[in-house]
Scaffold this active site. Sequence first.
Site, PDB file in Angstrom:
ATOM      1  N   THR A   8       0.808  -1.291  -0.171  1.00 47.95           N
ATOM      2  CA  THR A   8       0.023   0.071  -0.085  1.00 47.95           C
ATOM      3  C   THR A   8       0.888   1.333   0.221  1.00 47.95           C
ATOM      4  O   THR A   8       2.162   1.408   0.603  1.00 47.95           O
ATOM      5  CB  THR A   8      -0.909   0.134   1.176  1.00 47.95           C
ATOM      6  OG1 THR A   8      -1.874   1.029   1.241  1.00 47.95           O
ATOM      7  CG2 THR A   8      -0.285   0.160   2.555  1.00 47.95           C
ATOM      8  N   GLY A  12      -2.490   6.227   5.689  1.00 46.06           N
ATOM      9  CA  GLY A  12      -3.401   5.930   6.837  1.00 46.06           C
ATOM     10  C   GLY A  12      -3.294   4.344   7.171  1.00 46.06           C
ATOM     11  O   GLY A  12      -3.174   3.813   8.276  1.00 46.06           O
ATOM     12  N   ASP A  70      -7.362  -4.952   0.025  1.00 41.10           N
ATOM     13  CA  ASP A  70      -8.229  -3.950  -0.682  1.00 41.10           C
ATOM     14  C   ASP A  70      -9.602  -3.911   0.089  1.00 41.10           C
ATOM     15  O   ASP A  70     -10.215  -4.728   0.682  1.00 41.10           O
ATOM     16  CB  ASP A  70      -8.652  -4.533  -1.903  1.00 41.10           C
ATOM     17  CG  ASP A  70      -9.173  -3.557  -2.733  1.00 41.10           C
ATOM     18  OD1 ASP A  70      -8.462  -2.528  -3.063  1.00 41.10           O
ATOM     19  OD2 ASP A  70     -10.380  -3.611  -3.527  1.00 41.10           O
ATOM     20  N   GLY A 154     -10.080   8.369   5.198  1.00 39.55           N
ATOM     21  CA  GLY A 154     -11.247   7.836   4.383  1.00 39.55           C
ATOM     22  C   GLY A 154     -12.717   8.075   4.759  1.00 39.55           C
ATOM     23  O   GLY A 154     -12.668   9.359   4.925  1.00 39.55           O
ATOM     24  N   ASP A 156     -14.091   7.279   7.561  1.00 41.55           N
ATOM     25  CA  ASP A 156     -14.246   7.189   9.131  1.00 41.55           C
ATOM     26  C   ASP A 156     -15.209   8.519   9.637  1.00 41.55           C
ATOM     27  O   ASP A 156     -15.985   8.165  10.567  1.00 41.55           O
ATOM     28  CB  ASP A 156     -12.765   7.296   9.690  1.00 41.55           C
ATOM     29  CG  ASP A 156     -12.414   6.031   9.572  1.00 41.55           C
ATOM     30  OD1 ASP A 156     -12.752   5.115   9.001  1.00 41.55           O
ATOM     31  OD2 ASP A 156     -11.016   5.864   9.881  1.00 41.55           O
TER      32      ASP A 156
END
Length: 202
Positions: A8, A12, A70, A154, A156
């Site tokens: 990744t 985050g 993912d 994201g 959240d």
Amino acid sequence: MKEIIIATKNAGKAKEFKQMFQPLGYEVKTLLDYPEIPDVDETGTTFEENAILKAEEVSKVLKQIVIADDSGLSIDALEGRPGIFSARYAGEEKSDEANMDKVLNEMKDVPDGSRTARFYCALAVAIPGKETYTVSGTCEGEILHERKGSYGFGYDPIFFAIDKGKAMAELEPEEKSEISHRAHALRLLEKDLPTLFGEGQS
């Protein structure tokens, strides 16, 4: 300390994986440590397929065990969207703010009680010369009417985590790691890590 490579470039996610793996005795490296590796085209139609694509491609390049995740948000009132397109839901630029704005706009007329959603995470472990291993985890919740909290990343701030009774972005990192979709998937993976890594790994 054994080394784990996470496929990744999301800072985050990288931070969350480090928080999860370091107590288990693993040093975490991500693609942020390997800027020469190009992005893998996520051409799969499911979270699992995309995780496998990323893990296997990076493992071929580095010739090491690689874990790829993912994950995304699935909203029932939007027929599962944004789903596998969560990171780029509002466009190719990958803007968390624009993605949240789009979801909130699409959900503006959806009443409480019909705003159910879940975060989904698929983890794939690619091992040179062996079959790729996958696990998955979910976190149930609802879509809020506005952003709350300042933690996480994201979606959240607009995701109400039912298990904790507050927005995901209102949870301290330690609290989030108790209930997140990534944490649930990792717990399934954790018991198999010694077997997956085998002898002679360092």
